[in-house]
Design a protein around this motif. Sequence first.
Motif, PDB file in Angstrom:
ATOM      1  N   VAL A   1       0.833  -1.209   0.000  1.00  0.00           N
ATOM      2  CA  VAL A   1       0.000   0.000   0.000  1.00  0.00           C
ATOM      3  C   VAL A   1       0.864   1.254   0.000  1.00  0.00           C
ATOM      4  O   VAL A   1       0.655   2.160  -0.810  1.00  0.00           O
ATOM      5  CB  VAL A   1      -0.986  -0.005   1.184  1.00  0.00           C
ATOM      6  N   SER A   2       1.840   1.320   0.885  1.00  0.00           N
ATOM      7  CA  SER A   2       2.703   2.508   0.910  1.00  0.00           C
ATOM      8  C   SER A   2       3.558   2.582  -0.355  1.00  0.00           C
ATOM      9  O   SER A   2       3.860   3.673  -0.847  1.00  0.00           O
ATOM     10  CB  SER A   2       3.575   2.526   2.169  1.00  0.00           C
ATOM     11  N   HIS A   3       3.929   1.435  -0.913  1.00  0.00           N
ATOM     12  CA  HIS A   3       4.703   1.418  -2.165  1.00  0.00           C
ATOM     13  C   HIS A   3       3.889   2.034  -3.295  1.00  0.00           C
ATOM     14  O   HIS A   3       4.375   2.900  -4.024  1.00  0.00           O
ATOM     15  CB  HIS A   3       5.103  -0.020  -2.512  1.00  0.00           C
ATOM     16  N   TYR A   4       2.630   1.607  -3.449  1.00  0.00           N
ATOM     17  CA  TYR A   4       1.774   2.155  -4.509  1.00  0.00           C
ATOM     18  C   TYR A   4       1.512   3.640  -4.297  1.00  0.00           C
ATOM     19  O   TYR A   4       1.503   4.421  -5.245  1.00  0.00           O
ATOM     20  CB  TYR A   4       0.460   1.386  -4.591  1.00  0.00           C
ATOM     21  N   LEU A   5       1.305   4.040  -3.050  1.00  0.00           N
ATOM     22  CA  LEU A   5       1.063   5.451  -2.759  1.00  0.00           C
ATOM     23  C   LEU A   5       2.283   6.298  -3.124  1.00  0.00           C
ATOM     24  O   LEU A   5       2.151   7.371  -3.721  1.00  0.00           O
ATOM     25  CB  LEU A   5       0.696   5.633  -1.288  1.00  0.00           C
ATOM     26  N   ALA A   6       3.475   5.807  -2.789  1.00  0.00           N
ATOM     27  CA  ALA A   6       4.700   6.544  -3.136  1.00  0.00           C
ATOM     28  C   ALA A   6       4.863   6.640  -4.650  1.00  0.00           C
ATOM     29  O   ALA A   6       5.238   7.686  -5.186  1.00  0.00           O
ATOM     30  CB  ALA A   6       5.916   5.870  -2.511  1.00  0.00           C
ATOM     31  N   ARG A   7       4.604   5.541  -5.368  1.00  0.00           N
ATOM     32  CA  ARG A   7       4.726   5.539  -6.832  1.00  0.00           C
ATOM     33  C   ARG A   7       3.724   6.498  -7.469  1.00  0.00           C
ATOM     34  O   ARG A   7       4.037   7.183  -8.433  1.00  0.00           O
ATOM     35  CB  ARG A   7       4.502   4.145  -7.401  1.00  0.00           C
ATOM     36  N   TYR A   8       2.508   6.564  -6.927  1.00  0.00           N
ATOM     37  CA  TYR A   8       1.439   7.365  -7.509  1.00  0.00           C
ATOM     38  C   TYR A   8       1.603   8.850  -7.201  1.00  0.00           C
ATOM     39  O   TYR A   8       1.108   9.700  -7.935  1.00  0.00           O
ATOM     40  CB  TYR A   8       0.088   6.855  -6.995  1.00  0.00           C
ATOM     41  N   SER A   9       2.314   9.174  -6.131  1.00  0.00           N
ATOM     42  CA  SER A   9       2.380  10.573  -5.674  1.00  0.00           C
ATOM     43  C   SER A   9       3.125  11.481  -6.630  1.00  0.00           C
ATOM     44  O   SER A   9       3.052  12.701  -6.510  1.00  0.00           O
ATOM     45  CB  SER A   9       2.988  10.657  -4.279  1.00  0.00           C
ATOM     46  N   CYS A  10       3.820  10.922  -7.618  1.00  0.00           N
ATOM     47  CA  CYS A  10       4.510  11.755  -8.600  1.00  0.00           C
ATOM     48  C   CYS A  10       3.511  12.506  -9.475  1.00  0.00           C
ATOM     49  O   CYS A  10       3.791  13.601  -9.949  1.00  0.00           O
ATOM     50  CB  CYS A  10       5.424  10.892  -9.471  1.00  0.00           C
ATOM     51  N   SER A  11       2.324  11.940  -9.664  1.00  0.00           N
ATOM     52  CA  SER A  11       1.350  12.538 -10.586  1.00  0.00           C
ATOM     53  C   SER A  11       0.295  13.387  -9.875  1.00  0.00           C
ATOM     54  O   SER A  11      -0.585  13.938 -10.527  1.00  0.00           O
ATOM     55  CB  SER A  11       0.658  11.445 -11.394  1.00  0.00           C
ATOM     56  N   ILE A  12       0.366  13.490  -8.552  1.00  0.00           N
ATOM     57  CA  ILE A  12      -0.603  14.322  -7.817  1.00  0.00           C
ATOM     58  C   ILE A  12       0.134  15.225  -6.853  1.00  0.00           C
ATOM     59  O   ILE A  12       1.296  14.992  -6.522  1.00  0.00           O
ATOM     60  CB  ILE A  12      -1.614  13.448  -7.041  1.00  0.00           C
ATOM     61  N   ALA A  13      -0.539  16.248  -6.398  1.00  0.00           N
ATOM     62  CA  ALA A  13       0.060  17.151  -5.406  1.00  0.00           C
ATOM     63  C   ALA A  13       0.186  16.419  -4.074  1.00  0.00           C
ATOM     64  O   ALA A  13      -0.422  15.370  -3.862  1.00  0.00           O
ATOM     65  CB  ALA A  13      -0.798  18.390  -5.257  1.00  0.00           C
TER      66      ALA A  13
END
Length: 198
Positions: free
Chosen positions: A183-195
């Motif tokens: 879960v934290s891995h996906y959140l970290a990966r996704y955070s590049c495209s959102i504020a």
Amino acid sequence: MLWKNRNDRVWKQHSLGSKEVVESAKFVLNQWRYVQDKSFNHYLGYVTQDDGHEHWHLPQIDRVKVNTDTAIFEGSMCYSHAFVARDHHGQLIEARSRCLQGTIAPEIAEAIEMKEALSWIKEMQYSNAEVETDSLQVVQAIRSSITSSSYWGRVVDECRSLLVSLKAKNVLLRFVKRSANRVSHYLARYSCSIADRT
């Protein structure tokens, strides 16, 4: 590590001192031994029997579990870090992600996120918390007594200080496999495209 340091000096105009190179080599060697040899003495590598879970487990009753991870985006010259906090029912308490500009070594990014998670636990005044990361190098560094004057060493020292200040609160640090930290891995990966998000 000598070769990596030489390449960093030639191609990135950045290099570590000899002490930091030796420290890094020791950590990498311990990681390699742990992965390769199941009979390796865990305590030599600052790894305990509670480390290395392959699946995420609910924390015990009245405990909070915080999973941390980072992601490096070399193409866009940025990196992100995230943590996810859940209670003993597996319910989300809070999740945070942040994306920052710049290039940074992965182990430093992981240590910075560990510091953020520990600071959050202290700020929220949680007792009985568990912090999990899939960065064995960060866990080993925090548990060891080796100090370094490098930026890496300063961040690790801050993590140690936070853990000491939280000792009475019963805060534990654990290394887990990537599969237990999804879960934290996906959140970290996704955070590049959102504020930045909380």
